[in-house]
Every structure is written in C-alpha cells, then in structure tokens.
Design a protein around this motif. Structure first.
Motif, PDB file in Angstrom:
ATOM      1  N   PHE A 191      74.270  83.153  42.935  1.00 17.03           N
ATOM      2  CA  PHE A 191      74.523  83.549  41.559  1.00 17.03           C
ATOM      3  C   PHE A 191      74.411  82.309  40.680  1.00 17.03           C
ATOM      4  O   PHE A 191      74.945  81.260  41.025  1.00 17.03           O
ATOM      5  CB  PHE A 191      75.937  84.140  41.399  1.00 17.03           C
ATOM      6  CG  PHE A 191      76.105  85.451  42.086  1.00 17.03           C
ATOM      7  CD1 PHE A 191      75.771  86.625  41.454  1.00 17.03           C
ATOM      8  CD2 PHE A 191      76.631  85.513  43.375  1.00 17.03           C
ATOM      9  CE1 PHE A 191      75.935  87.830  42.099  1.00 17.03           C
ATOM     10  CE2 PHE A 191      76.789  86.694  44.008  1.00 17.03           C
ATOM     11  CZ  PHE A 191      76.438  87.883  43.384  1.00 17.03           C
ATOM     12  N   THR A 192      73.727  82.444  39.557  1.00 14.22           N
ATOM     13  CA  THR A 192      73.629  81.360  38.598  1.00 14.22           C
ATOM     14  C   THR A 192      74.509  81.723  37.408  1.00 14.22           C
ATOM     15  O   THR A 192      74.334  82.783  36.800  1.00 14.22           O
ATOM     16  CB  THR A 192      72.172  81.156  38.121  1.00 14.22           C
ATOM     17  OG1 THR A 192      71.352  80.977  39.265  1.00 14.22           O
ATOM     18  CG2 THR A 192      72.070  79.963  37.204  1.00 14.22           C
ATOM     19  N   TYR A 193      75.475  80.867  37.130  1.00 16.38           N
ATOM     20  CA  TYR A 193      76.380  81.141  36.019  1.00 16.38           C
ATOM     21  C   TYR A 193      76.594  79.864  35.232  1.00 16.38           C
ATOM     22  O   TYR A 193      76.859  78.813  35.846  1.00 16.38           O
ATOM     23  CB  TYR A 193      77.710  81.675  36.541  1.00 16.38           C
ATOM     24  CG  TYR A 193      78.663  82.014  35.419  1.00 16.38           C
ATOM     25  CD1 TYR A 193      78.576  83.222  34.765  1.00 16.38           C
ATOM     26  CD2 TYR A 193      79.618  81.093  35.017  1.00 16.38           C
ATOM     27  CE1 TYR A 193      79.441  83.517  33.713  1.00 16.38           C
ATOM     28  CE2 TYR A 193      80.493  81.386  33.979  1.00 16.38           C
ATOM     29  CZ  TYR A 193      80.397  82.604  33.355  1.00 16.38           C
ATOM     30  OH  TYR A 193      81.250  82.897  32.318  1.00 16.38           O
ATOM     31  N   PRO A 194      76.486  79.852  33.998  1.00 12.13           N
ATOM     32  CA  PRO A 194      75.991  80.938  33.146  1.00 12.13           C
ATOM     33  C   PRO A 194      74.477  81.042  33.247  1.00 12.13           C
ATOM     34  O   PRO A 194      73.782  80.075  33.502  1.00 12.13           O
ATOM     35  CB  PRO A 194      76.435  80.517  31.755  1.00 12.13           C
ATOM     36  CG  PRO A 194      76.537  79.040  31.781  1.00 12.13           C
ATOM     37  CD  PRO A 194      76.887  78.677  33.213  1.00 12.13           C
ATOM     38  N   ASP A 195      73.983  82.237  33.048  1.00 15.10           N
ATOM     39  CA  ASP A 195      72.556  82.516  33.105  1.00 15.10           C
ATOM     40  C   ASP A 195      72.020  82.541  31.662  1.00 15.10           C
ATOM     41  O   ASP A 195      72.269  83.461  30.921  1.00 15.10           O
ATOM     42  CB  ASP A 195      72.327  83.866  33.796  1.00 15.10           C
ATOM     43  CG  ASP A 195      70.846  84.125  34.039  1.00 15.10           C
ATOM     44  OD1 ASP A 195      70.040  83.198  33.826  1.00 15.10           O
ATOM     45  OD2 ASP A 195      70.522  85.238  34.452  1.00 15.10           O
ATOM     46  N   TRP A 196      71.278  81.479  31.277  1.00 14.19           N
ATOM     47  CA  TRP A 196      70.785  81.374  29.881  1.00 14.19           C
ATOM     48  C   TRP A 196      69.500  82.074  29.725  1.00 14.19           C
ATOM     49  O   TRP A 196      68.482  81.985  30.097  1.00 14.19           O
ATOM     50  CB  TRP A 196      70.644  79.908  29.449  1.00 14.19           C
ATOM     51  CG  TRP A 196      71.918  79.130  29.585  1.00 14.19           C
ATOM     52  CD1 TRP A 196      72.207  78.230  30.539  1.00 14.19           C
ATOM     53  CD2 TRP A 196      73.042  79.187  28.730  1.00 14.19           C
ATOM     54  NE1 TRP A 196      73.444  77.699  30.366  1.00 14.19           N
ATOM     55  CE2 TRP A 196      74.003  78.272  29.232  1.00 14.19           C
ATOM     56  CE3 TRP A 196      73.398  79.902  27.594  1.00 14.19           C
ATOM     57  CZ2 TRP A 196      75.234  78.062  28.661  1.00 14.19           C
ATOM     58  CZ3 TRP A 196      74.622  79.674  27.013  1.00 14.19           C
ATOM     59  CH2 TRP A 196      75.516  78.763  27.558  1.00 14.19           C
TER      60      TRP A 196
END
Length: 196
Positions: A191-196
C-alpha cells in the motif's frame, strides 16, 4: 436462602464432623453415583454405589479465583467393583470426553446416617479415561485402575469466543458484515500512503 440447613450448621459446628465426598459421573451412556464407603448410600434421591475405599481424588481444592484447575479421579481394583466403569473406559473413549463430573460433600450424624442433601463443591468436564495395570508382585497379582482427569469451568476460557480476526468469527459477531472477507487477499500487498 441459606446455603446450609440449620441441621447441617449444627453438625458443622460440632467438635467432631463426619463427612465424605460423593462423585457423580455423567457419562453419555449412563450416570454413575459413587462414594468411598462400604455399602449403598441413599441420599439426595439417588443410590450412591460403594467403592470400598479404593477411590482417590487428587487436586481437589477450594478455588479462590478464576484459574483453570484439573482434578484426577482414580479407582483401583476394578474386577471386584459393582459398577461397569472399566467397560466404559475400554469400549468408548468418547463416552467420557467433555462430560460433566460433580463432587459433593455429604454430612453424616453420629450414627453415620446422611444429614441433608449432598452439597455440590466442585464440577468440571471429564477427559478420556486411562486404564493402567501395576506389575505382578509374586503371588499378589496386578491391580488395574482407571484414572480420569477433569478440568474445571475455567479451562480454555482465556480464549474469547469469536475473538479472531477472521470472516467466520466476524459473521458470528455481526452477521452480514464482510469486513474480514478480503483479509486473505491483503497478505503481502503493498500500500502506498498517501497516494498522490
């Protein structure tokens, strides 16, 4: 309502107290009522079969908390016994597994007659029985015995019911909630957080 009757309180207050333990074993096939005396004992609406002093209860204590405890029941010299405990132990292990066993306290008067009904002091769930036999000692022969262990009500209670983060447990807690249905698919997912 008092736990003891006035007659039982008078007996317990005397300088000599006559008491014995009674055991009720609720097998699937039948219920056995046993005590360590030498004759049949009629009390509490039941006839308790004599074990002639060959029964032993080990580990019985007055619990003061919610700890799991095990009590061991042993009966030696089986061929002469009036009960069929040996048959039940040998034929079907499931006859005893997780079945209820209750230990009672019975008060007696000076003539060894029962006073009042038996008082339940411990109960638990039976585990499969084990049959053992001692080595032969010359002309004495060997002694067979049944050992039965029982766990009290707090055995395995540290595990909360439906306490796992699985879909099955979540459905038992909240039917229709699908939150944990996709949990296995999240394993090793990035998971990539935050996802821009």
């Amino acid at each position: 309502m008092a736990f003891f009757t006035p007659e039982q309180i008078a007996i317990l207050s005397a300088s000599t107290v006559r008491v014995d333990l009674l055991v009720k074993l609720e097998f699937r096939s039948s219920t056995q009522y046993l005590w360590n005396g030498s004759t049949d004992l009629v009390t509490g609406g039941q006839t308790w079969k004599p074990m002639h002093g060959t029964g032993v209860i080990d580990g019985l204590s007055a619990p003061t908390g919610t700890a799991a405890e095990a009590v061991t029941f042993q009966l030696s010299g089986l061929p002469d016994q009036a009960t069929d405990l040996l048959r039940m132990a040998l034929e079907d292990k499931q006859d005893a597994t997780q079945q209820l066993v209750t230990v009672y306290l019975q008060l007696f008067n000076a003539d060894w007659q029962p006073v009042g009904v038996p008082i339940g002091i411990w109960w638990g769930f039976m585990q499969p029985a084990r049959v053992t036999r001692t080595p032969m000692q010359g002309t004495e022969g060997a002694i067979q015995s049944i050992t039965l262990q029982a766990e009290n009500a707090f055995f395995n209670r540290s595990r909360p019911p439906y306490g796992r983060y699985t879909d099955r447990d979540q459905q038992k807690r909240y039917p229709g909630d699908k939150f944990f249905q996709f949990t296995p698919s999240l394993l090793f997912k990035t998971f990539t957080y935050p996802d821009w």
